[in-house]
Design an enzyme around this catalytic site. Structure first.
Site, PDB file in Angstrom:
ATOM      1  CG  PHE A 127      -0.414   0.335   2.509  1.00 35.71           C
ATOM      2  CD1 PHE A 127      -0.581   1.592   3.063  1.00 35.71           C
ATOM      3  CD2 PHE A 127       0.283  -0.619   3.239  1.00 35.71           C
ATOM      4  CE1 PHE A 127      -0.066   1.897   4.309  1.00 35.71           C
ATOM      5  CE2 PHE A 127       0.802  -0.336   4.485  1.00 35.71           C
ATOM      6  CZ  PHE A 127       0.630   0.937   5.020  1.00 35.71           C
ATOM      7  CB  THR A 162       6.905  -2.323   2.977  1.00 36.86           C
ATOM      8  OG1 THR A 162       7.461  -1.366   3.871  1.00 36.86           O
ATOM      9  CG2 THR A 162       7.446  -3.698   3.335  1.00 36.86           C
ATOM     10  CG  HIS A 354      25.417  -9.114  23.478  1.00 45.66           C
ATOM     11  ND1 HIS A 354      24.118  -9.084  23.916  1.00 45.66           N
ATOM     12  CD2 HIS A 354      25.568 -10.312  22.846  1.00 45.66           C
ATOM     13  CE1 HIS A 354      23.491 -10.193  23.548  1.00 45.66           C
ATOM     14  NE2 HIS A 354      24.356 -10.961  22.909  1.00 45.66           N
ATOM     15  N   GLY A 355      28.287  -5.957  25.619  1.00 44.14           N
ATOM     16  CA  GLY A 355      29.548  -5.217  25.633  1.00 44.14           C
ATOM     17  C   GLY A 355      30.087  -5.018  24.229  1.00 44.14           C
ATOM     18  N   GLY A 356      31.425  -5.128  24.094  1.00 45.53           N
ATOM     19  CA  GLY A 356      32.050  -4.907  22.794  1.00 45.53           C
ATOM     20  C   GLY A 356      31.582  -5.874  21.727  1.00 45.53           C
ATOM     21  CD  GLU A 379       1.853   0.897   9.321  1.00 39.48           C
ATOM     22  OE1 GLU A 379       1.317   1.921   8.871  1.00 39.48           O
ATOM     23  OE2 GLU A 379       1.880  -0.172   8.706  1.00 39.48           O
TER      24      GLU A 379
END
Length: 401
Positions: A127, A162, A354-356, A379
């Site tokens: 759409f 999309t 997760h750090g680095g 939206e």
């Protein structure tokens, strides 16, 4: 592993559908999502699998070959799919919105012509509402339709489609002054046209061009495009509902259920981020113990899990409200706003855990970190949701002085 975001009161059929989708996500999407996303490759095998599962017709009535399921069932399936890879849920969502608009507003001939093939996945929907200079101001649409005999001639440029390339049916909102005198409110002089086209890029039918994919930070794999109409001729019987001037209301109805979908996507991405964060926190050791044993990390996990639960509950409430036949713009706006904001926060907390390594493309959280921002604007932005929520609250709590 125990799961957050369980939904009470589901039927046996709903539970079976969700179990099937969850199994598909775990086996067919999660193992390949990051690799496909990094290549920006359309997930054709995944889409074919969803077609076999019947998900393209999940909410299309059984009389047209669909499963005739509720918005709640659909939203919960989207939540599962987005948990695997948000781009796949986008492929389903735009198709679903067009099918919903046809079901709610189409003529009988339009329903008979399109819905069976949409349920089978043979026609894919997209759409088109936005334009390059439009933003959130839908009333500023400049694309226009002019009637010539039994046809309308459409001209203008649309943006952010999309499925723009892979779709074969696009619902396009344009201005149509025919039958609407000068001075008519902008939203009353808009019409939705059902434009059929060939999948692909370039000139996909006379007068209609899909230039190519827009390169994006995240939300890859799915094709996001422009749409250019230059003398595009559309038969009058492809006006959605058969009457001009109703396009704005038809689109807003579609966007309203689309907001429930975006909320569901936010819930799915947040849930996956929590899963990655809580798993990594138990694997990574510092100062002689798993970081999950540090109070600072436990606080983060507690906040993340609470946000996942809260967003899921609001999304389910908005879907059930719509399924009941009641107005749900307040609930949909709240759910979309909260779920997208919480998704961003949960993903960022998982990234921090997760750090680095979270900065490395080898880890899935890197992909989620780039995907979450799209939900903040899809939206309708957070600011638009707040406007909707605020206006509805003033209607509900009008002071009588």
């Amino acid at each position: 592993m125990a799961r957050l975001a369980q939904t009470a009161g589901l039927t046996d059929v709903q539970q079976e559908i969700l179990s099937t989708v969850r199994d598909f996500v775990d086996k067919e999407i999660i193992p390949v999502a990051t690799e496909l996303e990094h290549r920006d490759e359309y997930p054709q095998a995944i889409v074919d699998g969803l077609k076999e599962l019947g998900l393209f017709g999940l909410m299309i009535p059984e009389e047209y070959g669909g499963l005739g399921e509720s918005l709640l069932t659909y939203a919960l399936c989207v939540e599962e799919i987005a948990r695997g890879w948000m781009s796949v849920s986008g492929i389903i969502n735009t198709h679903f919105i067009v099918a919903y608009m046809l079901k709610q507003h189409g003529t009988q001939e339009q329903k008979d012509h399109f819905l069976p093939r949409m349920a089978a996945g043979d026609i894919r929907g997209a759409f088109s509402m936005s334009e390059p200079g439009l933003g959130s101001d839908v009333s500023a649409i400049t694309s226009k339709a002019v009637k010539e005999g039994d046809e309308y001639v459409l001209n203008g440029q649309k943006m952010w489609l999309t499925n723009g390339g892979t779709s074969s049916l696009v619902a396009v909102l344009v201005r149509s002054d025919e039958g609407h005198p000068e001075g008519t409110a902008p939203h009353k002089s808009m019409t939705t046209f059902l434009v059929e086209k060939e999948p692909g890029f370039g000139e996909v039918r006379p007068g209609l061009t899909i230039p190519g994919k827009i390169d994006k930070m995240g939300y890859k794999g799915v094709d996001t495009t422009e749409l250019i109409m230059d003398g595009l001729r559309v038969p009058a019987d492809r006006v959605l509902g058969g009457v001009t001037g109703r396009g704005f209301y038809q689109m807003m109805d579609g966007v309203e259920v689309g907001r429930v979908n975006v909320a569901a996507r936010g819930c799915g991405v947040a849930q996956r981020a929590f899963e990655l964060g809580v798993r990594y926190a138990q694997q990574r050791h510092t100062f002689g113990k798993a970081i999950a044993q540090h109070q600072a990390i436990q606080f983060k996990l507690a906040e993340m899990a609470t946000k996942v639960e809260a967003a899921h509950a609001m999304m389910v409430n908005a879907a059930r409200k719509k399924d009941s036949g009641e107005r749900n713009d307040l609930e949909a706006g709240m759910a979309k706003y909260l779920a997208s904001e919480y998704c961003k926060e949960v993903v960022e907390d998982a990234f921090r855990i997760h750090g680095g390594y979270g900065f490395s493309k080898e880890y899935e959280i890197e992909r989620l970190y780039r995907e979450a921002p799209m939900l903040l604007i899809g939206e309708g932005t957070a600011e638009i949701q707040k406007m909707i929520i605020g206006r509805r609250l003033l209607e509900e709590y009008r002071f009588q002085g």
